[in-house]
Design a protein around this motif. Structure first.
Motif, mmCIF file in Angstrom:
data_model
loop_
_atom_site.group_PDB
_atom_site.id
_atom_site.type_symbol
_atom_site.label_atom_id
_atom_site.label_comp_id
_atom_site.label_asym_id
_atom_site.label_seq_id
_atom_site.Cartn_x
_atom_site.Cartn_y
_atom_site.Cartn_z
ATOM 1 N N TYR A 232 0.837 -1.209 0.000
ATOM 2 C CA TYR A 232 0.000 0.000 0.000
ATOM 3 C C TYR A 232 0.868 1.254 0.000
ATOM 4 N N MET A 233 1.937 1.257 0.773
ATOM 5 C CA MET A 233 2.833 2.418 0.808
ATOM 6 C C MET A 233 3.474 2.643 -0.556
ATOM 7 N N VAL A 234 3.876 1.565 -1.206
ATOM 8 C CA VAL A 234 4.475 1.697 -2.539
ATOM 9 C C VAL A 234 3.450 2.244 -3.529
ATOM 10 N N GLY A 235 2.207 1.757 -3.450
ATOM 11 C CA GLY A 235 1.166 2.259 -4.346
ATOM 12 C C GLY A 235 0.854 3.723 -4.115
ATOM 13 N N VAL A 328 -14.335 -1.087 -5.415
ATOM 14 C CA VAL A 328 -15.406 -0.607 -4.536
ATOM 15 C C VAL A 328 -14.950 -0.638 -3.084
ATOM 16 N N ALA A 329 -14.258 -1.707 -2.678
ATOM 17 C CA ALA A 329 -13.792 -1.808 -1.294
ATOM 18 C C ALA A 329 -12.775 -0.717 -0.969
ATOM 19 N N ALA A 330 -11.875 -0.408 -1.908
ATOM 20 C CA ALA A 330 -10.879 0.642 -1.675
ATOM 21 C C ALA A 330 -11.540 2.000 -1.501
ATOM 22 N N LEU A 331 -12.507 2.309 -2.367
ATOM 23 C CA LEU A 331 -13.177 3.599 -2.294
ATOM 24 C C LEU A 331 -14.025 3.716 -1.024
ATOM 25 N N ALA A 349 -7.108 2.654 6.234
ATOM 26 C CA ALA A 349 -8.354 2.004 5.833
ATOM 27 C C ALA A 349 -8.108 0.859 4.854
ATOM 28 N N ILE A 350 -7.357 1.109 3.795
ATOM 29 C CA ILE A 350 -7.174 0.085 2.764
ATOM 30 C C ILE A 350 -6.340 -1.093 3.270
ATOM 31 N N ALA A 355 -6.395 -6.742 5.303
ATOM 32 C CA ALA A 355 -6.196 -7.680 6.410
ATOM 33 C C ALA A 355 -7.492 -8.415 6.745
ATOM 34 N N ILE A 356 -8.612 -7.698 6.754
ATOM 35 C CA ILE A 356 -9.902 -8.327 7.058
ATOM 36 C C ILE A 356 -10.262 -9.356 5.986
#
Length: 371
Positions: A232-235, A328-331, A349-350, A355-356
């Protein structure tokens, strides 16, 4: 022929050692009656007091806990870079030092890119102030407005001891805010370095608290979650760099002053979830309006269109490829995170959704299938 029978020796009696201290402090009393209303009320009140004290402690230390959380999150995000250097044969201490120096270098480079334009613009404003005031004095329209609304007397009456005191208080408050921000940044930076250096020891200590029968599975799941945080940090960094390049190209096309500094501002602001892109767009748009009305309008339209593309196309696709979270989950996760916990919620959040999803797929769904 007679056979001799073995003679059984008598068993030795246990030696009882008397404790000289027995009964020294008196006979123990009867156990407390756990059904006693007095005991129940006392323990309940003590629990409430301890819970309230814990709440006050967490509330008072909230700002420090937030800094610790941000530093730990950054350490998790930067740990893949440290591990990559370690796979190249480098010791962990040297790898952490190189990553930390790279982060500090980026911060210093951003400040070097931003300070010269700020100093230059401030100097030009101060140097041009007499000419600007003189042009106002020569303007008949301005003089008519001054006389009509009695602006001179109103300004003189407004400038009193109270106004000066408030202004001084505002300056002191601004200086305090500036030094507080610098202190927070340095604190997060130092804590991030410490967390990166002790990352393996922290993980080992956490895994040691898990029962041995489940330790291997918990370790595998946790390592996968930490990998997703790093992805996520790289993105997020890739999205910020893309926003910076787009701003640099726009500034070159419009001929704005200090295009590299504007690109750095937008890239750094874009790392702040939700509100960062808007802050960077406001800064560049103000610079464009200072250049000309047309340039300002072009900047505003450009950032409105670009933010829609980034929010609904670039951001979800990058997160889907890096963290493997659906669009959709990311937004939805970003919006819910902002609504619940502000910037910190949007930051985690993402990775939390990733993880969930992993826990549901590997733990919850198999347990439901076995029933």
């Amino acid at each position: 022929m007679s056979s001799e029978q073995p003679v059984e020796e008598p068993a030795e009696e246990p030696v009882i050692v008397e404790d000289d201290d027995e009964g020294r402090f008196g006979e123990p009393g009867r156990p407390l009656n756990r059904r006693s209303p007095f005991l129940f009320g006392f323990l309940f009140g003590l629990g409430v007091i301890l819970a309230y004290a814990l709440f006050l402690g967490l509330r008072n230390a909230a700002s420090i806990l937030v800094l610790i959380f941000i530093a730990l999150f950054l350490a998790i995000g930067l740990n893949p870079a440290v591990e990559r250097l370690r796979r190249w044969g480098m010791r962990r201490g040297f790898a952490v030092a190189i990553v930390a120096l790279a982060v500090v270098g980026l911060l210093v480079g951003g400040l070097i890119a931003l300070i010269p334009p700020l100093v230059t613009q401030t100097t030009e404003l101060i140097n041009n102030a007499p000419e600007t005031i003189e042009s106002f004095r020569r303007s008949e329209t301005v003089n008519e407005l001054i006389q009509r609304y009695d602006i001179v007397n109103k300004v003189q009456s407004a400038i009193n001891a109270g106004t000066v005191g408030n202004a001084v208080g505002g300056v002191v408050g601004g200086a305090r805010l500036l030094f507080g921000t610098v202190f927070n940044i340095l604190t997060v930076l130092v804590l991030t370095i410490y967390f990166m250096a002790a990352f393996e020891r922290i993980k080992a200590a956490g895994y040691a608290l898990v029962p041995g029968t489940r330790r291997e599975r918990v370790q595998l799941l946790t390592d996968e979650i930490l990998t997703k945080v790093g992805a996520y940090m790289v993105g997020a960094l890739a999205i910020a760099i893309l926003a910076g390049f787009s701003t640099f190209a726009l500034a070159l096309v419009l001929g704005l002053a200090y295009p590299f500094a504007l690109a750095v501002v937008v890239a750094v602001c874009d790392l702040i979830p939700q509100i960062g892109a808007t802050l960077g767009a406001v800064v560049v748009s103000l610079v464009g309006l200072g250049s000309s009305i047309t340039d300002g309008i072009v900047c505003i339209v450009f950032f409105i269109v670009y933010q829609q593309i980034e929010n609904y196309l670039i951001y979800p696709n990058v997160m889907r490829r890096s963290v493997k979270v659906s669009d959709v989950a990311a937004l939805v996760a970003a919006l819910v995170g902002v609504g619940l916990f502000g910037v910190i919620g949007a930051l985690v959040a993402i990775p939390m959704v990733a993880a969930i999803q992993l826990i549901m797929r590997e733990v919850l769904v198999p347990s439901q299938q076995e029933r």
